[in-house]
Design a protein around this motif. Structure first.
Motif, PDB file in Angstrom:
ATOM      1  N   THR B  44       0.827  -1.207   0.000  1.00 48.40           N
ATOM      2  CA  THR B  44       0.000   0.000   0.000  1.00 48.40           C
ATOM      3  C   THR B  44       0.862   1.259   0.000  1.00 48.40           C
ATOM      4  OG1 THR B  44      -1.721  -1.197   1.176  1.00 48.40           O
ATOM      5  CG2 THR B  44      -1.863   1.194   1.217  1.00 48.40           C
ATOM      6  N   GLU B  81      -6.435   0.472  -0.283  1.00 53.48           N
ATOM      7  CA  GLU B  81      -6.979  -0.024   0.983  1.00 53.48           C
ATOM      8  C   GLU B  81      -8.495   0.102   1.038  1.00 53.48           C
ATOM      9  OE1 GLU B  81      -3.653   0.072   4.427  1.00 53.48           O
ATOM     10  OE2 GLU B  81      -4.395   1.977   3.729  1.00 53.48           O
ATOM     11  N   ASP B 153      -6.142  -2.150  -4.678  1.00 57.74           N
ATOM     12  CA  ASP B 153      -5.479  -2.665  -3.479  1.00 57.74           C
ATOM     13  C   ASP B 153      -6.510  -3.471  -2.708  1.00 57.74           C
ATOM     14  OD1 ASP B 153      -3.831  -3.116  -1.381  1.00 57.74           O
ATOM     15  OD2 ASP B 153      -3.569  -1.014  -0.802  1.00 57.74           O
TER      16      ASP B 153
END
Ligand SMILES: Nc1ncnc2c1ncn2[C@@H]1O[C@H](COP(=O)(O)OP(=O)(O)OP(=O)(O)O)[C@@H](O)[C@H]1O
Ligand SMILES: [Mg+2]
Lengths: 272, 300
Positions: B44, B81, B153
């Protein structure tokens, strides 16, 4: 530019808190400034009941050209409400992390800040327009005999008023970007004047007051207050400053630029 | 092939912690690039640097051979995320805002809402969405500008099995359009199904990068079973067996170089045994992933 403003407005216009706070601000601002004369009349009638007669026509609060500075000074007291709105708007972006997504989506950090600054400009302009129309409206109602030669004396206070609001909103925005948490930022904002006063008390002790007292005007919040001096002492036969001091404007502009620049520095350096 | 993303010596330190360490990576046009690595390995953080929200400590990267700017970001659809939206705005309004920032046509919104099957709930506030719906909206927002690059992600985090399969199909469809996709995920099975290339990070350091097709090349694993009591002993005699394991009632024979399943079949046949089950297994990405990470452990 307009595009950036539209983006920020789009975030706010479906946000209930925004409408509540802005509604409160413009309503109280409007009612207070528009109804000052009625309050005065009421006070006078109460006074008469107790045998103390006040001749309200001796107090030309709402007469051209006094009205400009009078209303503008009063309006300046309400700017804290707008500043709280600005703090909520910016700290929300941190709390919800939407600033992160805005950057990911392709805003530059400077564009993000610009969108917030433009909203501040808009809110300041709206305040100016509101007070301008209320002053015109009430002025024409209450001024017994309009002397056109003096009509515009003191209307330059609108420039100072705009700067006063915009400088304070810039300060609130910077505080929000530095602190990032809404509660803490709002408390700091409320205490700012007091903190500055305490600092000044400690620096300008009476022994040195004479030599360096002039430095007081360079303090950020004082510089904002100095833009529109308190007018009402003139009704107690005292001299007042009934014009906008250019040094005050220069200092306030200086701080406004710095507030926004500090906000930019912080935004540019930090991981979001 | 045209290079879409080129990363040189990218490094990020959080205080003493080195989250990304001297990363060099290239992603070419049309690749579906999987970023793998254990929790906290810097996936990330790397994507955050690529998307301008994390300032690199040192190193650089370029999109399409040009230095990165916010303008390049507008051409990329990215979700890092968690889904991030204004909770008090509806899904529709949130997407309108995304489109405004990206300079995308808001006319795309109904289409992407349809793609992620959120049309029925588009006027509800984001706050009221379930985790999977939030994730779907995030994917919709990444697609709204019809991007040439997609960065995802953990896109399937919180999705139901049907949702996972749908996302897989979406990714495949987008990849078929010749678009480039970078995908960070822990679902190695998914990565193996959709990715063409992959990289493995460990504590911020690149351990491996290469095509997914190369996984398990060179070694062949053959599963075999037959109605014979001493099959295990017999298999030891086979010249081509490097190692033999028994798993789930099947023998797994790792072949030596140059030996294939047909050789094993002939060997058994010559012994008069007919195999009831004979299958070549490719090594899974998962196995390779664990090997890469444990190899790395031996070295450092
Ligand atoms: N803002 C931050 N401040 C301090 N440390 C951070 C910050 N963001 C990430 N880290 C650290 O950097 C390292 C890499 O984190 P990162 O989120 O990139 O890992 P990841 O590979 O995405 O992990 P996961 O698979 O769990 O999502 C971790 O050790 C993490 O604790
Ligand atoms: Mg991660």
């Amino acid at each position: 530019m307009l595009h950036l403003l539209k983006i920020d407005l789009k975030k706010m216009t479906s946000y209930r808190t925004f409408w509540v706070i802005c509604g409160l601000y413009f309503l109280t601002l409007g009612f207070t400034t528009a109804s000052g004369m009625e309050i005065l009349k009421w006070l006078a009638s109460k006074g008469a009941e107790f045998g103390a007669s006040i001749n309200i026509n001796r107090v030309p609060l709402y007469h051209f050209p006094d009205i400009w500075q009078n209303l503008i000074w009063i309006s300046g007291l309400f700017k804290i409400v707008l500043a709280v709105m600005v703090v909520i708007s910016i700290t929300n972006e941190y709390q919800y992390r939407t600033i992160r997504q805005n950057i990911i989506d392709g805003m530059s950090r400077w564009e993000f800040l610009q969108s917030k600054i433009l909203t501040n400009v808009m809110l300041s302009l709206m305040s100016v327009l509101m007070i301008l129309s209320i002053a015109l409206f009430t002025g024409f109602i209450y001024t017994p005999k309009i002397e056109w030669d003096y009509f515009l004396v003191g209307s330059e206070f609108f420039v100072a008023y705009f700067l006063e609001i915009f400088a304070f909103l810039s300060y609130a925005l910077m505080l929000g970007i530095l602190v990032q948490r809404s509660g803490l930022t709002i408390v700091l904002l409320m205490l700012s004047h007091m903190i500055e006063a305490i600092i000044k008390l400690n620096i300008f002790r009476s022994s040195v007051e004479d030599q360096i007292g002039f430095l007081k005007q360079f303090f950020p919040l004082e510089s904002i207050t100095n833009l529109v001096p308190l007018p009402f002492a003139r009704y107690a036969f005292q001299e007042i400053q009934d014009y906008v001091a250019l040094t005050a404007v220069a200092i306030a502009i200086g701080w406004t630029v710095l507030f926004n620049y500090f906000a930019y520095l912080k935004l540019r350096k930090s991981d979001i | 092939m045209e290079t879409v993303l080129s990363i040189q010596k990218l490094t990020k330190n959080f205080g003493k912690l080195c989250a990304v360490n001297n990363l060099d990576l290239e992603v070419k046009k049309g690749q579906v690039f999987g970023m793998l690595g254990p929790n906290g390995s810097g996936k990330t953080t790397t994507l955050g640097m690529l998307m301008g929200v994390v300032n690199p400590t040192s190193g650089s990267f370029s999109w399409f051979g040009e230095p990165a700017s916010h303008l390049t970001r507008k051409k990329i659809g990215a979700v890092l995320e968690h889904p991030i939206f204004y909770p008090y705005l509806s899904g529709q309004k949130n997407l309108e805002l995304n489109a405004m920032i990206k300079g995308a046509d808001p006319g795309n919104i109904p289409k992407v809402l349809e793609t992620v099957e959120l049309t029925a709930r588009k006027d509800d506030k984001f706050r009221t969405y379930s985790l999977g719906m939030k994730q779907r909206l995030a994917i919709a927002s990444a697609l709204v500008s019809d991007p040439i690059i997609l960065i995802l992600d953990e896109p399937t985090n919180g999705l139901d099995p049907m949702g996972i399969a749908e996302i897989r199909e979406i990714i495949k469809k987008i990849a078929a359009d010749g678009k480039t996709i970078i995908l960070a995920s822990h679902l190695l099975d998914e990565v193996q199904k959709v990715c063409t290339h992959f990289a493995v990070l460990k504590r911020g350091t690149l351990m491996h990068t290469g095509p997914v097709d190369d996984v398990g090349k060179g070694e062949e694993l053959v599963e075999v079973q037959a109605y014979h009591d001493d099959l295990g002993v017999l298999l030891q005699e086979f010249m081509g067996s490097a190692s033999i394991k028994k798993e789930n009632g099947l023998f797994q024979v790792m072949m030596k170089d140059g030996y294939h399943s047909k050789d094993l079949n002939r060997f058994l046949f010559d012994k008069g045994i007919v195999a009831s089950h004979l299958a070549t297994r490719k090594k899974s990405l998962e196995k390779q992933f664990l090997e890469i990470l444990s190899d790395a452990g031996h070295h450092g």
